[in-house]
Write an enzyme that holds these catalytic residues in place. Structure first.
Site, PDB file in Angstrom:
ATOM      1  CG  LEU A 116      40.127 -16.581  66.294  1.00  0.00           C
ATOM      2  CD1 LEU A 116      40.774 -17.693  67.122  1.00  0.00           C
ATOM      3  CD2 LEU A 116      41.200 -15.867  65.472  1.00  0.00           C
ATOM      4  CG  ASP A 117      35.844 -17.756  70.771  1.00  0.00           C
ATOM      5  OD1 ASP A 117      34.938 -18.343  70.171  1.00  0.00           O
ATOM      6  OD2 ASP A 117      36.515 -18.275  71.681  1.00  0.00           O
ATOM      7  CE1 TYR A 118      32.647  -8.605  67.645  1.00  0.00           C
ATOM      8  CE2 TYR A 118      32.633  -8.442  70.050  1.00  0.00           C
ATOM      9  CZ  TYR A 118      32.490  -7.852  68.796  1.00  0.00           C
ATOM     10  OH  TYR A 118      32.178  -6.512  68.697  1.00  0.00           O
ATOM     11  CB  SER A 135      40.101 -15.009  69.942  1.00  0.00           C
ATOM     12  OG  SER A 135      39.652 -15.568  71.161  1.00  0.00           O
TER      13      SER A 135
END
Length: 227
Positions: A66-68, A70
């Protein structure tokens, strides 16, 4: 409890009597609500926040990423088989995101998201997309940047792919940049009020649900015989 036992060959100990002894591995299944600006890994040379700052459990690893920038649901486990299957697009495990976008998406834009959009020359697989009227979420640690006189809208997007920054690229492709992105569910698992930065163990029922979701499809068919 999210603890289970499994015997695995890599933990084999060979005794002097040449007999093999297997030590049981305690399988762990955790659900974390990842805060904004936290890396989905346990180390970082730049000193940024990582999973280690929120999950003091050794030898568990995130399922996918999960993106930084997000937020939301991250699964962690030491069950390597389940980890692989939940991350593999061929098992089509659906992930649900609540996405705050700039502007108000039209029906045409939502239809494009559902049918698939081109990202770097590759079309995304069919998705589900709908507008959300009301969203109850925690306040983000850093507020989003609003532009004067431009409204924002929450959209629910469900995908089973895992391309890099896919949801953000999808909304940008149809003309509605993402301002905030929160993963609220993986398959049947939901955050259900879990605060940011907190984690919990999965129940045996939840683990069973995940394993059923990631169960291989048996495509073998016996040859037809005419009697």
């Amino acid at each position: 409890m999210g603890l289970f036992l499994r015997k695995q060959p890599q933990n084999r100990i060979i005794s002097l009597s040449s007999h093999c002894t297997y030590l049981p591995i305690i399988l762990q299944y955790l659900l974390l609500n990842k805060p904004f600006e936290v890396l989905t890994q346990f180390t970082d040379e730049q000193g940024r926040l990582t999973l280690k700052d929120f999950v003091p459990v050794p030898n568990v690893y995130p399922v996918g990423r999960l993106d930084y920038d997000s937020e939301g649901l991250v699964l962690l486990t030491n069950d390597k088989q389940l980890q692989h299957r939940l991350s593999d697009p061929k098992f089509k495990v659906e992930k649900t995101y609540w996405v705050q976008v700039e502007g108000v998406p039209t029906e045409e834009a939502l239809d494009q998201l559902e049918k698939g959009v081109l990202i770097q020359g590759k079309k995304t697989t069919p998705a589900k997309a709908r507008l959300l009227e009301e969203v109850e979420l925690w306040e983000r640690s850093k507020p989003i940047r609003f532009r004067a006189n431009i409204p924002t809208t929450w959209v629910e997007i469900k995908i089973s792919q895992g391309m890099n920054r896919q949801v953000r690229k999808m909304t940008a492709a149809v003309g509605y940049p993402t301002l905030r992105l929160v993963r609220v569910a993986i398959g049947p698992l939901q955050l259900d009020g879990l605060p940011p930065g907190q984690y919990r163990e999965l129940t045996p029922h939840e683990v069973k649900q995940l394993k059923e979701l990631a169960k291989p499809i048996n495509t073998f068919q016996r040859p037809y015989k005419r009697w």
